[in-house]
Design an enzyme around this catalytic site. Structure first.
Site, PDB file in Angstrom:
ATOM      1  CG  HIS A   1       5.407  64.340 -36.280  1.00 49.12           C
ATOM      2  ND1 HIS A   1       5.493  65.007 -35.078  1.00 49.12           N
ATOM      3  CD2 HIS A   1       5.740  64.965 -37.190  1.00 49.12           C
ATOM      4  CE1 HIS A   1       5.861  66.429 -35.566  1.00 49.12           C
ATOM      5  NE2 HIS A   1       6.007  66.285 -36.719  1.00 49.12           N
TER       6      HIS A   1
ATOM      7  CD  GLU B   1       8.848  64.419 -35.812  1.00 47.46           C
ATOM      8  OE1 GLU B   1       8.690  64.076 -37.145  1.00 47.46           O
ATOM      9  OE2 GLU B   1       9.053  65.312 -35.548  1.00 47.46           O
TER      10      GLU B   1
HETATM   11  O1  TA6 Z   1       8.648  67.434 -37.063  1.00 49.15           O
HETATM   12  C1  TA6 Z   1       9.109  67.788 -38.300  1.00 49.15           C
HETATM   13  C2  TA6 Z   1       8.184  68.718 -38.917  1.00 49.15           C
HETATM   14  O2  TA6 Z   1       8.341  68.402 -40.350  1.00 49.15           O
HETATM   15  C3  TA6 Z   1       8.660  70.105 -38.730  1.00 49.15           C
HETATM   16  O3  TA6 Z   1       9.162  70.681 -39.852  1.00 49.15           O
HETATM   17  C4  TA6 Z   1       7.447  70.881 -38.555  1.00 49.15           C
HETATM   18  O4  TA6 Z   1       6.876  71.380 -39.734  1.00 49.15           O
HETATM   19  C5  TA6 Z   1       6.604  69.811 -37.783  1.00 49.15           C
HETATM   20  O5  TA6 Z   1       6.812  68.638 -38.536  1.00 49.15           O
HETATM   21  C6  TA6 Z   1       5.069  69.891 -37.555  1.00 49.15           C
HETATM   22  O6  TA6 Z   1       4.361  69.856 -39.004  1.00 49.15           O
HETATM   23  P1  TA6 Z   1       2.785  70.198 -38.716  1.00 49.15           P
HETATM   24  O7  TA6 Z   1       2.410  69.963 -40.211  1.00 49.15           O
HETATM   25  O8  TA6 Z   1       2.106  69.109 -37.811  1.00 49.15           O
HETATM   26  O9  TA6 Z   1       2.620  71.598 -38.273  1.00 49.15           O
END
Ligand code: TA6
Length: 273
Positions: free
Chosen positions: A149, A247
């Site tokens: 990510h 990601e």
């Molecule tokens: O990057 C995609 C994602 O799934 C978004 O929907 C957002 O929730 C992000 O990840 C960050 O997630 P987190 O749990 O790190 O706040």
């Protein structure tokens, strides 16, 4: 929480925390920071570190019964102190195995995960590799979804992405709606999309970055924009302007691993300036 830093040519360095085996910084040979990590990221183990390269495993997002993005980024990985440089450059290795807690979870499998972080000798390339071995003794195959990510420094207000045209994506804003990308992606709003079947080489031109991915067919593109950022306790309100997440992952179709088998993916980042 313990952090390690490796260095190579010029002003290059990579910093990794044992919590989440989380890469939080990569500076290239000219000292340019490539990864965005929030200045208000929690570094006490109370939640995943905000920024850098969180390892989403054994679940991406909310696509399953586990907590968002699975337990790997919220776990202490074990640094392999005997592991140092390789022929590819200075490197670090971390391992994670099933625990009593994970065996009680909705993903109760026995596994061994290894994560390798390698900085090229010239400092302008970073490779991370995730290996997942099925050590189930009960003969059970397991499956998982995963993503690296990655938060990349760039001015999101002046960035567009064009290489996703024609690809299908799952829209997390109109959740579950599948659309087809036409034209370029602009970031003057929240963008949260899982692109399916992307090229093995992507780029982020405004960051002078090439992204090479192996065994990760999908890629998430995310920028939280104003409202979502304001709701994040571990990110300053204006910091949506400073990064874009691209990601690489295996999300649309899970990975399946039989007992004794090992599944591997890797991400190589090339900084071109
Ligand atoms: O990057 C995609 C994602 O799934 C978004 O929907 C957002 O929730 C992000 O990840 C960050 O997630 P987190 O749990 O790190 O706040």
């Amino acid at each position: 929480m313990k952090k390690d830093t490796i260095t190579a040519s010029g002003q290059s360095s990579v910093t990794v925390y044992d919590f989440g085996a989380h890469v939080t910084s990569w500076k290239n040979a000219s000292g340019k920071e490539i990864l965005y990590t929030s200045p208000s990221a929690k570094l006490d183990g109370s939640k995943a570190i905000r920024g850098g390269i969180p390892i989403c495993f054994p679940q991406f997002g909310k696509k399953g019964p586990l907590r968002q993005h699975g337990f790997a980024r919220n776990s202490f990985w074990t640094p392999d102190e005997s592991f140092g440089s390789t022929e590819d450059g200075p490197a670090l290795k971390y391992t994670l195995r099933d625990t009593g807690e994970t065996r009680q979870s909705a993903w109760p499998h026995s596994f061994e995960a290894a994560y390798f972080v390698t900085l090229a000798p010239d400092g302008n390339s970073l490779t991370v590799e995730l290996q997942v071995k099925n050590t189930n003794k009960n003969g059970e195959e397991f499956s998982f979804t995963t993503a690296l990510h990655s938060y990349f420094c760039c001015n999101s207000q002046e960035t567009t992405l064009s290489e996703y045209s024609g690809l299908k994506y799952e829209d997390n804003i109109e959740s579950g709606v599948e659309k087809t990308q036409h034209g370029i992606i602009e970031f003057g709003k929240e963008v949260d999309r899982v692109y399916l079947g992307t090229k093995s080489t992507l780029s982020l031109p405004s960051a002078n970055l090439v992204i090479e991915k192996v065994n990760m067919p999908d890629a998430v593109v995310w920028n939280p924009y104003i409202e979502k950022t304001a709701a994040l306790s571990d990110m300053p309100d204006d910091d949506w302007k400073k990064f874009i997440c691209i990601e690489p992952g295996r999300i649309g179709e899970p990975a399946f691993v039989k007992p004794g088998e090992t599944w591997t993916c890797s991400l190589t980042l090339l900084s071109t300036s």
